[in-house]
Write a protein that holds these residues in place. Structure first.
Motif, short mmCIF file in Angstrom:
data_model
loop_
_atom_site.label_atom_id
_atom_site.label_comp_id
_atom_site.label_asym_id
_atom_site.label_seq_id
_atom_site.Cartn_x
_atom_site.Cartn_y
_atom_site.Cartn_z
N LEU A 114 0.81 -1.20 0.00
CA LEU A 114 0.00 0.00 0.00
C LEU A 114 0.85 1.26 0.00
O LEU A 114 0.49 2.27 -0.59
N CYS A 227 -9.19 -2.56 0.48
CA CYS A 227 -8.18 -1.60 0.95
C CYS A 227 -7.57 -0.83 -0.22
O CYS A 227 -7.43 0.39 -0.17
N GLN A 231 -7.75 3.06 -0.95
CA GLN A 231 -6.49 3.77 -0.98
C GLN A 231 -6.39 4.65 -2.22
O GLN A 231 -5.90 5.79 -2.17
#
Length: 477
Positions: A114, A227, A231
């Motif tokens: 990430l 996620c 993001q």
């Protein structure tokens, strides 16, 4: 017959090779003696057992069972990586003082993906850069900015959010807290204004940590995939804001991003990608765990009306000493909240949201006759320390009064809600102040009723299985 002999030889070779490989997996090379434990099955290790949820505030079942079997220090393998797990307060305290000597910061593969691998590598390996970033954070979120300007801003933002909540039939505590803290910290970081962005992305980040704790597979339907989608929304906003700020040097907002834009002119490590993903990392760190802790605090207060009563008495006493009840909360008043700070500490102690603090050994070193090999991940388990019955009587009971006589040394070794050593959380005071201001407004101006949910689950991050829904209403009179 010759063909059979060839096949038998091939099969025998495969079996011998596989047996040797499995043996090596279960018995890793080590100059010395490894801590006891099991490496599980090849590649997967004990990841599946680690991810099995438990419905309790207590130490995760995975950790608890192995502590009973092997002691406070044991080895395992998670997501294909060898890991040393520690629940030993003395070792943890020592370890967290060894940053840059024996260990370095380490991140899960999902977190590294990430934040981009080079970003996590730079902050892990370059102490001077980490120190520079820490000073930047303290300059915007530390005690001085809190005292000078952030405290009234926090009070105003939280008051506005409570007004919004009181107009709704109910709110889900975690998602509502996430959105509130996301919006506030994003404003400090890059002057984010959700009402002008076209989409309030704060709501999207509910339970983001659960996705980070999952196996990092970018497949639709998985927590990690969600996620990545959320993001991208944040990265897009940060990127657009950075590009606008760099294209228009006359724009000065006085925020964190202004400082980064200046630093990009003189420090080569501040590439555009590094700046963007660093901002995202700070945003994530600033709201995710503290919003979970805040939601759990609401649950603890709901279940403990005597604590609410004592909190209310402390905050009403503060209001009575003012010339005007509607005056802004002062730094002196914040520091005087003795019982409130005990409630905050107790909430942080019980709400060990993340399952572990991760570090990586940069050299072989010894502990209690065992060798921690270079390259191995070390996971310090806050819950095992903060829920230790040898330190805290009835550790699963919410009892703020236990902090009345807690010494500084005992806290240093047995309370690691914000990590420890030179890399302890730079936003610790900001988190404490946010919680204190939230409680001040909550108990003096509002009342709340549980609607549904509130069942606590570790999976392995701590949260609510089906949310925690409450109705908020203004106090009358």
């Amino acid at each position: 017959m010759e063909m059979w002999s060839v096949w038998i030889s091939i099969i025998s070779f495969i079996i011998i090779s596989a047996t040797h490989w499995i043996y090596r997996w279960r018995n890793p090379k080590c100059i010395g003696k490894l801590p006891p434990g099991s490496m599980g099955i090849p590649f997967i290790g004990e990841t599946i057992q680690f991810l099995i949820p438990s419905k309790s505030l207590d130490v995760p079942n995975f950790i608890k069972k192995r502590m009973t079997k092997y002691g406070p220090l044991f080895r395992t393998s998670l997501v294909g990586r060898p890991v040393i797990v520690s629940s030993d307060p003395d070792f943890n305290y020592y370890l967290l003082q060894q940053e840059g000597k024996l260990i370095e910061r380490w991140y899960m593969d999902s977190f590294s993906k990430l934040l981009r691998h080079d970003v996590t590598q730079i902050t892990s390996k370059h102490g001077s850069i980490h120190k520079h970033l820490r000073n930047l954070i303290l300059g915007h979120f530390g005690p001085e900015p809190l005292k000078d300007k952030l405290l009234p801003q926090l009070e105003s933002a939280i008051s506005q959010r409570f007004q919004d909540w009181s107009k709704q039939p109910s709110i889900e505590a975690k998602s509502a807290s996430s959105a509130m803290i996301f919006d506030f910290t994003a404003k400090i970081l890059f002057s984010y204004e959700p009402e002008k962005s076209g989409e309030n992305i704060g709501e999207s980040f509910t339970n983001f940590l659960q996705g980070l704790m999952s196996i990092p597979l970018n497949i639709p339907g998985t927590a990690f995939h969600r996620c990545l989608k959320n993001q991208k929304k944040a990265i897009k906003i940060i990127t657009e804001t950075l590009e606008e700020r760099r294209s228009n040097p006359e724009i000065h907002k006085g925020d964190f991003l202004d400082q980064i834009v200046e630093d990009m002119k003189k420090d080569s490590f501040w590439t555009e990608e590094f700046a963007i993903y660093m901002m995202f990392g700070l945003l994530l760190a600033s709201f995710e765990t503290i919003s979970s802790t805040l939601a759990l605090t609401m649950k603890f207060l709901t279940d403990n009306p005597s604590v609410v009563q004592k909190l209310t008495e402390e905050h009403e006493a503060i209001l009575k000493t003012r010339e005007s009840r509607d005056s802004r909360l002062s730094w002196k008043e914040y520091k005087s909240m003795t019982y409130t700070h005990q409630v905050v500490n107790e909430s942080l102690r019980l709400a060990s949201v993340a399952p572990g603090i991760l570090r990586r050994a940069i050299t072989d070193f010894q502990v209690d006759g065992y060798t921690i090999p270079k390259g191995w991940t070390i996971m310090v388990v806050p819950a095992a320390v903060q829920l230790n019955p040898n330190t805290y009587k009835d550790p699963l009971v919410f009892d703020p009064s236990r902090w009345e006589n807690m010494g500084a040394v005992a806290m240093a070794k047995n309370f690691i809600a914000f990590g420890g050593g030179s890399t302890s959380c730079a936003g610790a005071e900001f988190s404490r102040a946010l919680m204190a201001v939230f409680l001040h407004i909550f108990v003096t101006k509002y009342r709340w009723t549980k609607i549904k949910g509130g069942d606590i689950v570790r999976s392995p991050a701590l949260g609510f299985g089906k949310g925690f829904h409450i109705q908020v209403a203004e106090k009358q009179g």
